[in-house]
Design an enzyme around this catalytic site. Structure first.
Site, PDB file in Angstrom:
ATOM      1  N   TYR A 101       0.841  -1.197   0.000  1.00  0.00           N
ATOM      2  CA  TYR A 101       0.000   0.000   0.000  1.00  0.00           C
ATOM      3  C   TYR A 101       0.879   1.251   0.000  1.00  0.00           C
ATOM      4  O   TYR A 101       1.883   1.309   0.716  1.00  0.00           O
ATOM      5  CB  TYR A 101      -0.880   0.007   1.263  1.00  0.00           C
ATOM      6  CG  TYR A 101      -1.649   1.294   1.446  1.00  0.00           C
ATOM      7  CD1 TYR A 101      -2.940   1.422   0.956  1.00  0.00           C
ATOM      8  CD2 TYR A 101      -1.060   2.395   2.082  1.00  0.00           C
ATOM      9  CE1 TYR A 101      -3.638   2.614   1.097  1.00  0.00           C
ATOM     10  CE2 TYR A 101      -1.754   3.591   2.225  1.00  0.00           C
ATOM     11  CZ  TYR A 101      -3.034   3.693   1.729  1.00  0.00           C
ATOM     12  OH  TYR A 101      -3.716   4.874   1.858  1.00  0.00           O
ATOM     13  N   GLU A 189      -3.763   7.623  -3.621  1.00  0.00           N
ATOM     14  CA  GLU A 189      -3.523   6.313  -3.027  1.00  0.00           C
ATOM     15  C   GLU A 189      -3.321   5.250  -4.105  1.00  0.00           C
ATOM     16  O   GLU A 189      -4.025   5.258  -5.112  1.00  0.00           O
ATOM     17  CB  GLU A 189      -4.770   5.992  -2.202  1.00  0.00           C
ATOM     18  CG  GLU A 189      -4.679   4.810  -1.308  1.00  0.00           C
ATOM     19  CD  GLU A 189      -6.000   4.640  -0.544  1.00  0.00           C
ATOM     20  OE1 GLU A 189      -6.079   5.093   0.603  1.00  0.00           O
ATOM     21  OE2 GLU A 189      -6.938   4.072  -1.109  1.00  0.00           O
TER      22      GLU A 189
END
Ligand code: GDP
Ligand code: MN
Length: 379
Positions: A101, A189
């Protein structure tokens, strides 16, 4: 303003982030054609403003164009978190060795963009943050300088032990920062950021939220707004020039000024109620705005009572009173309305309302108490 994945990935790719090429479709036949053109297995991905599409069945692998057609028939039209899928993204399927991530958010507490990276990727980062926060490495960035190369490498090394992969990931983090700051984002993101069995590092998902304040000077970004994916009440309010945010309660609030609007919502909660919305009709009053506001609020089936809280300064309370009278003449308002007015031209306002058979209060506490009581069917 939320961007769709296919829009966010265009911005990330423009900044240099490696992502597989893909295309957007609105029909299963288009999906099949794209799959044929890409060749090999593809992933068909629902384009809705919601996370967790994978878990909801909105991200599916297809080994050939025929299977892509079938998968697209299932995904197009399905509902994910209340949102109907109208578009899908079709991308070549990538073989995944690991998922991590990488995200960047504007953090109010540190008043800076803060990077978060984690080897626990591909899953909900909020869940990781709640259950094992130690798995997330954080770094606030000084916006005057941006992300230094050594900082990017430090973050990447928190996730990757292979040095070549860490360097590739560090470059991606700098590109992510560039896309974030170039587009006035409040969030950018990549989840998952993957490695392939061959060792390449690639972004397979993209999410960007653009700060609404950026949109006036960036018509190119404003053009990316997808009104079909937003709450109809918020779309109508924006067109009417009202600042409006839909909430889940049942007291519809019409207030002038953001500070008073927040104080009103606080007071509604204080007296045991739940606001149905935040609504600021703005400083300059005109009766038409009040009509628009009432139309938007009464369209929400959850609203049980309407509360006006107007502090007349630049806003003239007689304008607001005229707006209330005009609205109730234009369409039937079946809900109880509690009106609190004070300030500029209040005598006139009280008279206007009185001659229309309505009355107003000047005490804010009293008005809020009444509105909350009315949502419970008692006055
Ligand atoms: P989200 O659930 O809304 O975040 O959607 P994602 O785009 O992140 O996809 C969810 C998951 O699907 C990812 O975490 C991957 O595990 C998987 N996935 C997405 N693209 C691919 C791909 O190209 N190949 C493979 N094998 N899996 C993929
Ligand atoms: Mn994802």
């Amino acid at each position: 303003m939320n961007l769709h994945e296919y829009q966010a990935r265009t911005l990330l790719r423009a900044a240099g982030v490696p992502m597989p090429d893909g295309d957007v479709a609105t029909t299963p036949e288009e999906v099949e054609a794209i799959a044929r053109r890409l060749g090999g297995p593809v992933v068909v991905k629902a384009q809705v403003h919601a996370g967790g599409r994978g878990k909801a069945g909105g991200v599916k692998l297809a080994k050939d164009p025929a299977e892509a057609l079938g998968v697209a028939r299932k995904i197009l039209g399905m509902t994910i978190k209340g949102l109907v899928v109208q578009k899908v993204l079709v991308v070549p399927a990538v073989e995944i060795a690991s998922e991590s991530y990488a995200g960047l958010i504007m953090d109010r507490e540190s008043q800076r963009p803060v990077f978060m990276v984690s080897a626990a990727g591909g899953v909900d980062i909020e869940e990781v943050a709640a259950t094992s926060p130690e798995k997330i490495a954080r770094l606030p960035v000084d916006p005057r300088y941006g992300l230094f190369p050594h900082q990017a490498l430090g973050l990447a090394l928190a996730v990757y032990h292979d040095f070549a992969q860490a360097r590739a990931a560090a470059a991606i983090l700098q590109q992510l920062y560039a896309a974030f700051s170039a587009n006035g984002a409040s969030l950018a993101e990549i989840n998952p950021l993957v490695t392939t069995p061959g060792g390449a590092v690639l972004a397979l998902d993209a999410k960007i939220v653009v700060d609404d304040n950026e949109l006036d000077r960036r018509p190119d970004l404003a053009a990316l707004r997808d009104e079909s994916a937003e709450a109809p009440s918020e779309v109508a309010a924006r067109r009417a020039g009202l600042t409006f945010i839909k909430l889940e309660g049942n007291v519809g609030c019409v207030v002038n000024g953001a500070g008073l609007a927040m104080a009103t919502m606080d007071l509604v909660k204080y007296y045991g109620g739940e606001p149905a919305n935040f609504l600021d009709i703005g400083g300059s009053s005109n009766p038409e705005k009040v009509v628009d506001a009432l139309r938007i609020i009464t369209a929400d089936p959850g609203v049980k009572a309407i509360l006006f809280n107007i502090f007349g300064g630049i806003t003239r309370t007689d304008d607001v009173a005229n707006g209330i009278v005009a609205a109730t003449a234009q369409f039937k308002v079946d809900l109880p309305i509690v009106i609190r007015l004070t300030g500029t031209n209040e005598d006139q306002a009280f008279r206007i309302l009185q001659s229309a058979g309505m009355r107003a209060l000047s005490d804010m506490d009293e008005a809020v108490k009444q509105a909350v009581a009315l949502t419970r069917g008692a006055a």
